[in-house]
Design a protein around this motif. Structure first.
Motif, PDB file in Angstrom:
ATOM      1  N   GLU A  35      26.532  46.685  -7.721  1.00 21.28           N
ATOM      2  CA  GLU A  35      25.809  45.429  -7.933  1.00 21.28           C
ATOM      3  C   GLU A  35      25.885  44.523  -6.707  1.00 21.28           C
ATOM      4  O   GLU A  35      24.895  43.872  -6.357  1.00 21.28           O
ATOM      5  CB  GLU A  35      26.385  44.706  -9.161  1.00 21.28           C
ATOM      6  CG  GLU A  35      26.099  45.389 -10.488  1.00 21.28           C
ATOM      7  CD  GLU A  35      24.630  45.414 -10.817  1.00 21.28           C
ATOM      8  OE1 GLU A  35      23.969  44.385 -10.627  1.00 21.28           O
ATOM      9  OE2 GLU A  35      24.131  46.463 -11.258  1.00 21.28           O
ATOM     10  N   GLN A  36      27.027  44.500  -6.055  1.00 21.50           N
ATOM     11  CA  GLN A  36      27.154  43.662  -4.864  1.00 21.50           C
ATOM     12  C   GLN A  36      26.326  44.203  -3.703  1.00 21.50           C
ATOM     13  O   GLN A  36      25.816  43.425  -2.886  1.00 21.50           O
ATOM     14  CB  GLN A  36      28.624  43.555  -4.467  1.00 21.50           C
ATOM     15  CG  GLN A  36      29.467  42.754  -5.446  1.00 21.50           C
ATOM     16  CD  GLN A  36      30.925  42.706  -5.064  1.00 21.50           C
ATOM     17  OE1 GLN A  36      31.363  43.395  -4.135  1.00 21.50           O
ATOM     18  NE2 GLN A  36      31.712  41.879  -5.764  1.00 21.50           N
ATOM     19  N   SER A  37      26.177  45.517  -3.598  1.00 18.50           N
ATOM     20  CA  SER A  37      25.335  46.088  -2.541  1.00 18.50           C
ATOM     21  C   SER A  37      23.866  45.756  -2.758  1.00 18.50           C
ATOM     22  O   SER A  37      23.096  45.687  -1.800  1.00 18.50           O
ATOM     23  CB  SER A  37      25.536  47.600  -2.481  1.00 18.50           C
ATOM     24  OG  SER A  37      25.138  48.215  -3.703  1.00 18.50           O
ATOM     25  N   GLN A  41      23.327  41.419  -6.149  1.00 23.71           N
ATOM     26  CA  GLN A  41      23.415  40.804  -7.473  1.00 23.71           C
ATOM     27  C   GLN A  41      24.867  40.618  -7.843  1.00 23.71           C
ATOM     28  O   GLN A  41      25.749  41.353  -7.370  1.00 23.71           O
ATOM     29  CB  GLN A  41      22.718  41.686  -8.531  1.00 23.71           C
ATOM     30  CG  GLN A  41      21.236  41.930  -8.230  1.00 23.71           C
ATOM     31  CD  GLN A  41      20.596  42.840  -9.262  1.00 23.71           C
ATOM     32  OE1 GLN A  41      21.251  43.319 -10.180  1.00 23.71           O
ATOM     33  NE2 GLN A  41      19.300  43.084  -9.095  1.00 23.71           N
ATOM     34  N   SER A  42      25.120  39.659  -8.693  1.00 27.47           N
ATOM     35  CA  SER A  42      26.500  39.398  -9.123  1.00 27.47           C
ATOM     36  C   SER A  42      26.769  40.202 -10.389  1.00 27.47           C
ATOM     37  O   SER A  42      25.992  40.165 -11.339  1.00 27.47           O
ATOM     38  CB  SER A  42      26.692  37.906  -9.414  1.00 27.47           C
ATOM     39  OG  SER A  42      25.778  37.454 -10.386  1.00 27.47           O
ATOM     40  N   VAL A  96      30.824  47.358  -9.892  1.00 26.18           N
ATOM     41  CA  VAL A  96      30.883  46.099  -9.140  1.00 26.18           C
ATOM     42  C   VAL A  96      30.389  46.295  -7.718  1.00 26.18           C
ATOM     43  O   VAL A  96      29.613  45.484  -7.186  1.00 26.18           O
ATOM     44  CB  VAL A  96      32.321  45.550  -9.159  1.00 26.18           C
ATOM     45  CG1 VAL A  96      32.452  44.361  -8.215  1.00 26.18           C
ATOM     46  CG2 VAL A  96      32.721  45.127 -10.566  1.00 26.18           C
ATOM     47  N   VAL A  97      30.806  47.383  -7.067  1.00 22.20           N
ATOM     48  CA  VAL A  97      30.370  47.647  -5.700  1.00 22.20           C
ATOM     49  C   VAL A  97      28.866  47.883  -5.649  1.00 22.20           C
ATOM     50  O   VAL A  97      28.170  47.413  -4.734  1.00 22.20           O
ATOM     51  CB  VAL A  97      31.145  48.856  -5.130  1.00 22.20           C
ATOM     52  CG1 VAL A  97      30.574  49.263  -3.775  1.00 22.20           C
ATOM     53  CG2 VAL A  97      32.627  48.527  -5.004  1.00 22.20           C
TER      54      VAL A  97
END
Length: 417
Positions: free
Chosen positions: A407-409, A412-413, A404-405
């Motif tokens: 993809e967020q960096s 992207q969701s 998750v971290v």
């Protein structure tokens, strides 16, 4: 014999039945031939002593269907008939409606002029990703959009054709002539597979200073026609990869509510199963059980490459190794080799090695040898007895949080279940 308490009810005898029914009830039921009262007699103690017999009347035809119907259990082999991960579809857009051809005719309006309206546009054929869909088995081989209606009088335009929505599972890849044209990886994502044709022009459209009474109109255009190949790649956060009978299905049943088939013979799992691991903060991690791989799977041996493509969607891999076999690290090397031969970089994704069947004596001997042969983290557990499943669930959450971290960096969701 019924107790004397029935005499106090003042009931009369019911023909063809054992017991008594009130006369006003039998007057209603007796006049209808299908009603044949079935008496379910059960003695109930009275408050002041003695016994009272209670009964219920029901239709004889309906009494056979009183039981609740249980859900039919489908075997793994029958389930494969309903699981389809590739489909060839021909899609055609709706034809546009033709233009109207008419002239205005009203009282005291001799030269009303042309008033034929334009035809409606044809409907599109749209592929829509739906999280409730798990297979392409419900997708038909042909779809066509609705046609547009013809233009009417008094400059009335024809209605547009309705769109045809085709629900496909999340993770469906759309190909045309071998090239990828769409990748539906989000719930609710849409792709227009075939556009509908434009509606024709009515004679009112061709009115000009040079031609004050046009008599010609144009027909509607045909819709777009395409032949698409749909390919399903299961979307999950983690993928269980291992040889047959390594315990992948048993492990999925232990950590989630999924119920894949479990048996003592190889290739029990014939199609991917997805289980959801729930956490206290309402986060959900999807784990996919991939059918067993063997040596040469990338060369279409065993189940072949038919299910290797389902691993491409997994963000991190869980290598399930049977610790009870001799040299279990050889299995791990073969699994990584097959993944690398199928797609470059697939074996380099974040992973963890799961040593299953730790409850056996030979497994405890092979566990330290496996840790020496591999540089990845090894979690020893038993899917049968539930030993050390907590460590796997916690580490699975760590891998998910890292994903998750990441993809967020990247802006992207992450994929949520």
């Amino acid at each position: 014999m019924l107790p004397r308490s029935w005499a106090r009810l003042g009931g009369g005898a019911v023909p063809g039945a054992v017991g008594t029914v009130l006369p006003r009830c039998w007057a209603v039921l007796g006049g209808w031939p299908p009603w044949r009262p079935v008496l379910l007699v059960s003695p109930v103690p009275l408050r002041a002593g003695g016994w009272q017999t209670t009964f219920s009347t029901t239709c004889a035809r309906c009494s056979k269907n009183r039981r609740l119907r249980e859900k039919r259990v489908i075997s793994e082999r029958k389930l494969t008939r309903y699981f389809v991960d590739h489909r060839k579809v021909r899609v055609v857009g709706g034809r546009g409606g033709e233009g109207g051809h008419s002239f205005c005719s009203e009282p005291r309006k001799i030269y009303g002029g042309p008033d034929g309206g334009n035809g409606g546009d044809g409907g599109h054929v749209i592929l829509k990703a739906d999280q409730q869909m798990k297979s392409l088995s419900s997708v038909l081989s042909f779809y066509q959009g609705f046609h547009g209606e013809k233009g009417g009088r008094k400059n009335c335009y024809g209605a547009h054709g309705a769109y045809v929505y085709v629900k496909v599972p999340v993770g469906t890849l759309v190909k045309e002539d071998g090239e990828v044209v769409a990748d539906l990886t989000r719930h609710g994502e849409e792709y227009v597979a075939a556009y509908g044709g434009a509606g024709g022009k009515g004679n009112r459209f061709f009115l000009s200073n040079e031609n004050r009474a046009p008599t010609f109109f144009t027909p509607g255009e045909p819709g777009q026609e395409r032949v698409l190949h749909l390919e399903l790649k299961t979307t999950a956060h983690a993928g269980l990869v291992g040889f047959p009978n390594a315990g992948k299905s048993s492990l999925l049943r232990a950590i989630s509510r999924a119920k894949p088939a479990v048996a003592a013979y190889p290739f029990t799992t014939l199609n991917p199963h997805v289980g959801i691991v729930h956490y206290q903060d309402y986060e959900q991690v999807a784990v996919a059980d991939i059918p067993g791989l063997i040596k040469g799977a990338h060369q279409n041996r065993g189940l072949g490459v038919a299910f290797l493509r389902h691993i491409e969607r997994c963000r991190f891999l869980l290598y399930v190794v049977d610790l009870s076999v001799s040299q279990p690290w050889i299995q791990l090397q073969d699994l990584k080799h097959e993944l690398e031969q199928y797609k470059k970089g697939l074996s380099e994704r974040p992973c963890v090695v799961i040593g299953n069947k730790i409850d056996l004596a030979q497994s405890r001997i092979n566990l330290p040898l496996l840790k020496e042969q591999t540089g990845d983290r090894v979690i020893a557990l038993s899917a049968l007895t539930g030993d050390n499943l907590e460590e796997l669930v916690l580490h699975l959450r760590e891998l998910y949080d890292t994903y998750v971290v990441t993809e967020q960096s990247r802006g992207q969701s992450p994929v949520k279940w």
